[in-house]
Write a protein that holds these residues in place. Sequence first.
Motif, PDB file in Angstrom:
ATOM      1  N   LYS A  90       0.837  -1.209   0.000  1.00 10.94           N
ATOM      2  CA  LYS A  90       0.000   0.000   0.000  1.00 10.94           C
ATOM      3  C   LYS A  90       0.870   1.257   0.000  1.00 10.94           C
ATOM      4  O   LYS A  90       0.617   2.202  -0.740  1.00 10.94           O
ATOM      5  CB  LYS A  90      -0.913   0.015   1.228  1.00 10.94           C
ATOM      6  CG  LYS A  90      -2.064  -0.945   1.159  1.00 10.94           C
ATOM      7  CD  LYS A  90      -2.878  -0.865   2.446  1.00 10.94           C
ATOM      8  CE  LYS A  90      -3.970  -1.923   2.486  1.00 10.94           C
ATOM      9  NZ  LYS A  90      -4.707  -1.892   3.766  1.00 10.94           N
ATOM     10  N   ILE A  91       1.879   1.273   0.858  1.00  8.79           N
ATOM     11  CA  ILE A  91       2.755   2.442   0.963  1.00  8.79           C
ATOM     12  C   ILE A  91       3.499   2.659  -0.353  1.00  8.79           C
ATOM     13  O   ILE A  91       3.600   3.795  -0.842  1.00  8.79           O
ATOM     14  CB  ILE A  91       3.736   2.292   2.145  1.00  8.79           C
ATOM     15  CG1 ILE A  91       2.972   2.372   3.467  1.00  8.79           C
ATOM     16  CG2 ILE A  91       4.828   3.349   2.099  1.00  8.79           C
ATOM     17  CD1 ILE A  91       3.799   2.012   4.690  1.00  8.79           C
ATOM     18  N   LEU A  92       4.010   1.564  -0.923  1.00 14.34           N
ATOM     19  CA  LEU A  92       4.727   1.686  -2.193  1.00 14.34           C
ATOM     20  C   LEU A  92       3.796   2.153  -3.310  1.00 14.34           C
ATOM     21  O   LEU A  92       4.187   2.977  -4.150  1.00 14.34           O
ATOM     22  CB  LEU A  92       5.384   0.353  -2.569  1.00 14.34           C
ATOM     23  CG  LEU A  92       6.600  -0.043  -1.735  1.00 14.34           C
ATOM     24  CD1 LEU A  92       7.087  -1.434  -2.134  1.00 14.34           C
ATOM     25  CD2 LEU A  92       7.719   0.965  -1.881  1.00 14.34           C
ATOM     26  N   ALA A  93       2.560   1.640  -3.336  1.00 11.66           N
ATOM     27  CA  ALA A  93       1.600   2.068  -4.355  1.00 11.66           C
ATOM     28  C   ALA A  93       1.273   3.548  -4.187  1.00 11.66           C
ATOM     29  O   ALA A  93       1.224   4.302  -5.172  1.00 11.66           O
ATOM     30  CB  ALA A  93       0.335   1.223  -4.262  1.00 11.66           C
ATOM     31  N   ALA A  94       1.084   3.998  -2.945  1.00 14.90           N
ATOM     32  CA  ALA A  94       0.795   5.406  -2.693  1.00 14.90           C
ATOM     33  C   ALA A  94       1.984   6.268  -3.103  1.00 14.90           C
ATOM     34  O   ALA A  94       1.806   7.327  -3.732  1.00 14.90           O
ATOM     35  CB  ALA A  94       0.455   5.622  -1.223  1.00 14.90           C
ATOM     36  N   ALA A  95       3.187   5.825  -2.773  1.00 11.14           N
ATOM     37  CA  ALA A  95       4.390   6.575  -3.140  1.00 11.14           C
ATOM     38  C   ALA A  95       4.542   6.612  -4.658  1.00 11.14           C
ATOM     39  O   ALA A  95       4.906   7.648  -5.238  1.00 11.14           O
ATOM     40  CB  ALA A  95       5.622   5.954  -2.494  1.00 11.14           C
ATOM     41  N   HIS A  96       4.261   5.496  -5.318  1.00 10.95           N
ATOM     42  CA  HIS A  96       4.346   5.430  -6.781  1.00 10.95           C
ATOM     43  C   HIS A  96       3.324   6.379  -7.412  1.00 10.95           C
ATOM     44  O   HIS A  96       3.645   7.108  -8.357  1.00 10.95           O
ATOM     45  CB  HIS A  96       4.120   3.993  -7.255  1.00 10.95           C
ATOM     46  CG  HIS A  96       4.191   3.821  -8.727  1.00 10.95           C
ATOM     47  ND1 HIS A  96       5.359   3.978  -9.431  1.00 10.95           N
ATOM     48  CD2 HIS A  96       3.230   3.540  -9.650  1.00 10.95           C
ATOM     49  CE1 HIS A  96       5.117   3.792 -10.716  1.00 10.95           C
ATOM     50  NE2 HIS A  96       3.825   3.519 -10.867  1.00 10.95           N
ATOM     51  N   ASN A  97       2.093   6.369  -6.889  1.00 14.39           N
ATOM     52  CA  ASN A  97       1.050   7.260  -7.412  1.00 14.39           C
ATOM     53  C   ASN A  97       1.440   8.723  -7.204  1.00 14.39           C
ATOM     54  O   ASN A  97       1.263   9.551  -8.098  1.00 14.39           O
ATOM     55  CB  ASN A  97      -0.298   6.975  -6.751  1.00 14.39           C
ATOM     56  CG  ASN A  97      -0.877   5.650  -7.183  1.00 14.39           C
ATOM     57  OD1 ASN A  97      -0.496   5.108  -8.218  1.00 14.39           O
ATOM     58  ND2 ASN A  97      -1.802   5.121  -6.400  1.00 14.39           N
ATOM     59  N   GLU A  98       1.953   9.021  -6.013  1.00 13.11           N
ATOM     60  CA  GLU A  98       2.363  10.392  -5.722  1.00 13.11           C
ATOM     61  C   GLU A  98       3.517  10.814  -6.626  1.00 13.11           C
ATOM     62  O   GLU A  98       3.535  11.923  -7.166  1.00 13.11           O
ATOM     63  CB  GLU A  98       2.767  10.515  -4.249  1.00 13.11           C
ATOM     64  CG  GLU A  98       3.085  11.926  -3.831  1.00 13.11           C
ATOM     65  CD  GLU A  98       3.461  12.031  -2.358  1.00 13.11           C
ATOM     66  OE1 GLU A  98       4.103  13.030  -2.007  1.00 13.11           O
ATOM     67  OE2 GLU A  98       3.113  11.113  -1.583  1.00 13.11           O
ATOM     68  N   ALA A  99       4.491   9.902  -6.813  1.00  9.59           N
ATOM     69  CA  ALA A  99       5.627  10.205  -7.692  1.00  9.59           C
ATOM     70  C   ALA A  99       5.155  10.399  -9.130  1.00  9.59           C
ATOM     71  O   ALA A  99       5.623  11.314  -9.826  1.00  9.59           O
ATOM     72  CB  ALA A  99       6.658   9.088  -7.607  1.00  9.59           C
ATOM     73  N   SER A 100       4.228   9.560  -9.579  1.00 11.84           N
ATOM     74  CA  SER A 100       3.687   9.708 -10.940  1.00 11.84           C
ATOM     75  C   SER A 100       2.973  11.040 -11.080  1.00 11.84           C
ATOM     76  O   SER A 100       3.112  11.734 -12.097  1.00 11.84           O
ATOM     77  CB  SER A 100       2.720   8.565 -11.252  1.00 11.84           C
ATOM     78  OG  SER A 100       3.387   7.337 -11.268  1.00 11.84           O
ATOM     79  N   SER A 101       2.184  11.405 -10.081  1.00 11.53           N
ATOM     80  CA  SER A 101       1.462  12.677 -10.106  1.00 11.53           C
ATOM     81  C   SER A 101       2.436  13.849 -10.132  1.00 11.53           C
ATOM     82  O   SER A 101       2.263  14.799 -10.921  1.00 11.53           O
ATOM     83  CB  SER A 101       0.555  12.759  -8.879  1.00 11.53           C
ATOM     84  OG  SER A 101      -0.052  14.015  -8.797  1.00 11.53           O
ATOM     85  N   ASN A 102       3.456  13.789  -9.288  1.00 14.57           N
ATOM     86  CA  ASN A 102       4.463  14.853  -9.264  1.00 14.57           C
ATOM     87  C   ASN A 102       5.208  14.928 -10.589  1.00 14.57           C
ATOM     88  O   ASN A 102       5.484  16.023 -11.091  1.00 14.57           O
ATOM     89  CB  ASN A 102       5.451  14.647  -8.116  1.00 14.57           C
ATOM     90  CG  ASN A 102       4.855  14.934  -6.762  1.00 14.57           C
ATOM     91  OD1 ASN A 102       3.837  15.617  -6.668  1.00 14.57           O
ATOM     92  ND2 ASN A 102       5.475  14.428  -5.710  1.00 14.57           N
ATOM     93  N   LEU A 103       5.539  13.771 -11.162  1.00 14.79           N
ATOM     94  CA  LEU A 103       6.241  13.731 -12.441  1.00 14.79           C
ATOM     95  C   LEU A 103       5.377  14.345 -13.542  1.00 14.79           C
ATOM     96  O   LEU A 103       5.865  15.118 -14.371  1.00 14.79           O
ATOM     97  CB  LEU A 103       6.629  12.293 -12.780  1.00 14.79           C
ATOM     98  CG  LEU A 103       7.457  12.089 -14.045  1.00 14.79           C
ATOM     99  CD1 LEU A 103       8.791  12.830 -13.933  1.00 14.79           C
ATOM    100  CD2 LEU A 103       7.690  10.613 -14.289  1.00 14.79           C
ATOM    101  N   LYS A 104       4.074  14.023 -13.538  1.00 16.75           N
ATOM    102  CA  LYS A 104       3.160  14.577 -14.542  1.00 16.75           C
ATOM    103  C   LYS A 104       3.067  16.090 -14.385  1.00 16.75           C
ATOM    104  O   LYS A 104       3.092  16.833 -15.380  1.00 16.75           O
ATOM    105  CB  LYS A 104       1.784  13.941 -14.405  1.00 16.75           C
ATOM    106  CG  LYS A 104       0.788  14.357 -15.471  1.00 16.75           C
ATOM    107  CD  LYS A 104      -0.463  13.533 -15.353  1.00 16.75           C
ATOM    108  CE  LYS A 104      -1.561  13.816 -16.308  1.00 16.75           C
ATOM    109  NZ  LYS A 104      -1.536  14.814 -17.260  1.00 16.75           N
ATOM    110  N   LYS A 105       2.975  16.563 -13.122  1.00 20.51           N
ATOM    111  CA  LYS A 105       2.924  18.010 -12.893  1.00 20.51           C
ATOM    112  C   LYS A 105       4.197  18.676 -13.405  1.00 20.51           C
ATOM    113  O   LYS A 105       4.148  19.738 -14.038  1.00 20.51           O
ATOM    114  CB  LYS A 105       2.757  18.299 -11.399  1.00 20.51           C
ATOM    115  CG  LYS A 105       1.383  18.038 -10.862  1.00 20.51           C
ATOM    116  CD  LYS A 105       1.326  18.327  -9.369  1.00 20.51           C
ATOM    117  CE  LYS A 105      -0.022  17.920  -8.775  1.00 20.51           C
ATOM    118  NZ  LYS A 105      -0.061  18.126  -7.327  1.00 20.51           N
ATOM    119  N   ILE A 106       5.337  18.052 -13.105  1.00 19.78           N
ATOM    120  CA  ILE A 106       6.619  18.626 -13.541  1.00 19.78           C
ATOM    121  C   ILE A 106       6.708  18.634 -15.065  1.00 19.78           C
ATOM    122  O   ILE A 106       7.142  19.629 -15.669  1.00 19.78           O
ATOM    123  CB  ILE A 106       7.802  17.859 -12.903  1.00 19.78           C
ATOM    124  CG1 ILE A 106       7.853  18.136 -11.400  1.00 19.78           C
ATOM    125  CG2 ILE A 106       9.120  18.244 -13.558  1.00 19.78           C
ATOM    126  CD1 ILE A 106       8.834  17.291 -10.624  1.00 19.78           C
TER     127      ILE A 106
END
Length: 142
Positions: A90-106
């Motif tokens: 769960k933590i890794l999935a949340a971190a992956h989703n957050e990283a993907s979201s941040n990457l998309k924003k960037i």
Amino acid sequence: MISLDLTLVIQFVNFIILMVLLNLILYRPLRKVLQERQESIEGGHARATELEARIREKMAEYDAQLQEARLKGNQERAALRKAAQEEEAKILAAAHNEASSNLKKIKDQVAGEAEAARKALAAESKAIAAQIASQVLGRSLS
């Protein structure tokens, strides 16, 4: 030679009396003590056998409880390990989703900045081109 007279009978009676007295005073109490000792020994053996059986029974119960505790501990450890792996996922999935979201924003931000830079460069390049052309031609292009 031996003569058979009254002393022989007296000796025989004396012997019988001695045997009766020894039986009353010595042999019966001695046999009684030996009998009590034998009964005590047999009782001790019986108690020791009973105690040994109880010890074996208690050891079997202890071993069974120990085996049950080990099994329960292994099951709890497996359950905790599984829960930890699920939490980790769960933590890794949340971190992956957050990283993907941040990457998309960037990426979106970089694309916006690149587009703005292109527009600025295009406008600036037109101005520079007009300036170069006017200097090459020696006249103004307006």
